[in-house]
Design a protein around this motif. Structure first.
Motif, mmCIF file in Angstrom:
data_model
loop_
_atom_site.group_PDB
_atom_site.id
_atom_site.type_symbol
_atom_site.label_atom_id
_atom_site.label_comp_id
_atom_site.label_asym_id
_atom_site.label_seq_id
_atom_site.Cartn_x
_atom_site.Cartn_y
_atom_site.Cartn_z
ATOM 1 N N TRP A 17 19.551 61.055 -9.835
ATOM 2 C CA TRP A 17 18.913 61.312 -8.770
ATOM 3 C C TRP A 17 19.498 62.530 -7.795
ATOM 4 C CZ3 TRP A 17 14.259 59.106 -7.217
ATOM 5 C CH2 TRP A 17 13.638 57.938 -7.824
ATOM 6 N N TYR A 18 18.528 63.383 -7.334
ATOM 7 C CA TYR A 18 19.079 64.551 -6.363
ATOM 8 C C TYR A 18 18.213 64.217 -5.128
ATOM 9 C CZ TYR A 18 21.298 66.699 -10.571
ATOM 10 O OH TYR A 18 21.739 67.030 -11.728
ATOM 11 N N ARG A 19 18.855 64.887 -3.968
ATOM 12 C CA ARG A 19 18.135 65.075 -2.774
ATOM 13 C C ARG A 19 18.028 66.344 -2.488
ATOM 14 N NH1 ARG A 19 20.075 61.759 2.379
ATOM 15 N NH2 ARG A 19 22.104 63.078 1.969
ATOM 16 N N GLN A 20 16.861 66.878 -1.992
ATOM 17 C CA GLN A 20 16.825 68.343 -1.913
ATOM 18 C C GLN A 20 16.406 68.676 -0.282
ATOM 19 O OE1 GLN A 20 14.090 70.786 -4.167
ATOM 20 N NE2 GLN A 20 15.607 72.561 -4.117
ATOM 21 N N THR A 21 17.052 69.224 0.391
ATOM 22 C CA THR A 21 16.808 69.764 1.766
ATOM 23 C C THR A 21 16.932 71.344 1.837
ATOM 24 O OG1 THR A 21 18.927 69.509 2.452
ATOM 25 C CG2 THR A 21 17.349 67.602 2.924
ATOM 26 N N LEU A 68 23.047 62.645 -6.130
ATOM 27 C CA LEU A 68 22.986 61.337 -5.583
ATOM 28 C C LEU A 68 23.457 60.436 -6.406
ATOM 29 C CD1 LEU A 68 19.745 60.838 -3.848
ATOM 30 C CD2 LEU A 68 21.902 61.330 -2.737
ATOM 31 N N ASP A 119 17.260 61.303 6.754
ATOM 32 C CA ASP A 119 16.854 61.103 5.242
ATOM 33 C C ASP A 119 15.527 61.704 4.969
ATOM 34 O OD1 ASP A 119 17.357 57.460 6.043
ATOM 35 O OD2 ASP A 119 18.839 59.014 5.329
ATOM 36 N N ALA A 136 13.512 64.344 3.146
ATOM 37 C CA ALA A 136 14.163 65.234 2.171
ATOM 38 C C ALA A 136 13.138 65.083 1.236
ATOM 39 C CB ALA A 136 15.307 65.051 1.602
ATOM 40 N N TYR A 164 13.046 63.939 -2.940
ATOM 41 C CA TYR A 164 14.085 63.326 -3.665
ATOM 42 C C TYR A 164 13.658 63.506 -5.063
ATOM 43 C CZ TYR A 164 16.075 60.951 0.162
ATOM 44 O OH TYR A 164 16.703 61.025 1.291
#
Lengths: 111, 115
Positions: free
Chosen positions: B34-38, B46, B86, B88, B90
């Motif tokens: 799992w990744y978060r991208q902003t 993550l 939060d 973003a 995902y």
């Protein structure tokens, strides 16, 4: 600081021109991957180049790896408008599992 | 092969509400990320599962984020008491194994907006 990082935030070329995206990394690696992300989609791998390789090609794409300078490049020849995307290099420390992505280079190919 | 499936594609929550994001990895892949991208932080790791077992959650903000993989066909990322920061995209990815020798196949992502 990032394990792998592209050297340019953004590049702009005209259709048909060639362009090179550069990446530097900070540790010994097993392999390095180049990904492309188009708007609204997840990243997709373009090329994987292993630490014992110096050059790898995929159609109009060519990736090079220089382990002595800890750098890699991705070249795109005969660019097309659909090459407009964000390009990432990604790698991990030798023997690791966690792949770390650079911040990306935003490439704009205009007609 | 439909690739990695993520649902929903978009989710809007109010501050303090809970959000659950779903991922269906490619069949036969033992590694799920799992990744978060902003825009500001880029693509942040993550958490990582191998053969359904949690291996590394070092990128997960503590207390409010949790991830599970109850079976080989899906993983969930749950965010409790969502906050505006939060917001973003995902991304879930799967691969045959962990590490840079294996291609990661990404889903289209879930865009979370916290109002």
């Amino acid at each position: 600081s990032q394990l792998a990082e592209e050297n340019s935030w953004a590049l702009s070329v005209h259709e048909g021109e060639s362009v090179t995206v550069n990446c530097s990394y900070k540790t010994s690696i097993t392999a390095l991957q180049w990904y492309r992300q188009k708007s609204g989609k997840g990243p997709a791998q373009l090329i994987l180049i292993r630490s014992n390789e110096r050059d790898n090609r995929n159609g109009r794409l060519r990736a090079t790896l220089d382990t002595s300078s800890q750098s890699s490049s991705l070249s795109i020849t005969a660019t097309r408008c659909e090459d407009t995307a964000v390009y990432f290099c990604a790698t991990e420390r030798t023997g690791g599992y966690k792949v770390v992505f650079g911040s990306g280079t935003r490439l704009l190919v205009s007609p | 092969n439909a690739g990695v499936i993520q649902t929903p594609r978009h989710k809007v929550t109010g501050k303090g509400q809970e959000a659950t994001l779903w991922c269906e990895p490619i069949s036969g892949h033992s590694a799920v990320f799992w990744y978060r991208q902003t825009i500001v932080q880029g693509l942040e790791f993550l958490t990582y599962f191998r053969n359904q077992a949690p291996i590394d959650d070092s990128g997960m903000p503590k207390e409010r984020f949790s991830a599970q993989m109850p079976n080989q066909s899906h993983s969930t990322l749950k965010i409790q008491s969502t906050q505006p920061q939060d917001s973003a995209v995902y991304l879930c990815a799967s691969s045959l194994a962990g590490g840079s020798s294996y291609e990661q196949y990404f889903g289209p992502g879930t865009r979370l907006t916290v109002l």
